[in-house]
Design a protein around this motif. Sequence first.
Motif, PDB file in Angstrom:
ATOM      1  N   LEU A 171       0.827  -1.212   0.000  1.00 44.59           N
ATOM      2  CA  LEU A 171       0.000   0.000   0.000  1.00 44.59           C
ATOM      3  C   LEU A 171       0.855   1.254   0.000  1.00 44.59           C
ATOM      4  N   ARG A 172       1.902   1.251   0.811  1.00 42.14           N
ATOM      5  CA  ARG A 172       2.766   2.428   0.915  1.00 42.14           C
ATOM      6  C   ARG A 172       3.478   2.714  -0.410  1.00 42.14           C
ATOM      7  N   ALA A 211       0.860   4.319  -2.632  1.00 36.47           N
ATOM      8  CA  ALA A 211       0.584   5.689  -2.188  1.00 36.47           C
ATOM      9  C   ALA A 211       1.749   6.635  -2.420  1.00 36.47           C
ATOM     10  N   PHE A 268      -5.550   7.233   1.631  1.00 34.60           N
ATOM     11  CA  PHE A 268      -4.998   6.156   2.464  1.00 34.60           C
ATOM     12  C   PHE A 268      -5.771   6.136   3.785  1.00 34.60           C
ATOM     13  N   LEU A 318      -7.022   3.288  -0.570  1.00 35.52           N
ATOM     14  CA  LEU A 318      -6.074   2.327  -0.024  1.00 35.52           C
ATOM     15  C   LEU A 318      -6.414   2.158   1.449  1.00 35.52           C
TER      16      LEU A 318
END
Length: 376
Positions: A46-47, A50, A79, A156
């Motif tokens: 996810l990071r 993002a 996020f 996210l």
Amino acid sequence: MATVRLENITKRFGDLTALDNITLDVKDEEFFVLLGQTGAGKTTTLRCIAGLDKPEEGNIFLDDVPVNDKTPAERDVAFVFQSHILYPHLTVYENMAFPLHPRKLSAEEIDSRVRDIAQMLHIEHLLMRTPNQLSGGETQRVGLGRAMVRRPQVFLMDEPISNLDAKLRTEMRAEIRWRQRELGTTTFYVTHDQVEAMSMADRIAVLDEGKVQQLGTPFEIYNHPENLFVASFIGNPSMNCLPCEVIRNNGNLQLNLSNGNSKDNSFMIQDDYLVNIINALSSDQQIIFGVHPEDVVVKHESVPNSFQAEVYSVEPLGADTIVEITLGTDETGSHSILKSVTAPDFEAAIGDFLYVSFVSERIHLFDKSTEKTLIT
């Protein structure tokens, strides 16, 4: 909205490879779940999407546009973190409106968006409260609302409901899924909870040690696991996976769930497809027998193609009862356990002997050395 595509993403932290050549393709408006244990690489994925972490190798595309060199602000994603941290000195309304101010929207547009999302999440009555006046479930809704007012290309979500109690988690699963369908926003959702994944996802990617183990719909993941990790991870209770011995007896094939002991837990393979798979194995190839607990049939009376085994434990759970059968002990003295999901009124006690059989068309076989399925 947007698609999300990861091509051969590798991310390292020193000597640790958190993501190992990950490739994923998330469709427009899809609810996509990344499922794995702690440390599997879910949050790192996810990071990277993002823009909070940059992969050493590979490319990330949002709507077919490469974003590796774009800042988080330029990627137009929202996020939603595991812990919803609200500004304590601001009201719920002000918390939800906060991400809209840098976009230079009019006061009327901001007010319209906040109130529309608040109504959608049933928190319009909370708008003038401060965070210390909210329950856990209300805080979750406000955190989701703050992300939703932005109308991003992609949501996210990093285990956003894991801190709630069981009842609230169930409610929020349905709430998030329903709102996502209403908005049509592409959603990339991370969780370690396979119940969440199975109940919410359009598709699931099962991640372990930075590698995708299997990608498919909940039905495919559950009914056709590609390897032992997926088989043992998915389901509650998860699939029974036991070593077995192939016995050829007068032209008939039998499997004995011996696990290194002398007890005879053998039954005949009657499914032609399984017979062909086993006959194609090399003489020294070892296999693992797999079967979901609901496909393990236990009876007090003898039935065809069954063997007798002792009850190890009984767990009444209301809607059903889990009966654990011991198949004997191995050389270390550990019990080999077979779990069966039975009807809630099934009566059994520890020490009883039951007859065990299986739903033949639901049996799985895995190669012991590669841990991959033999069922294609």
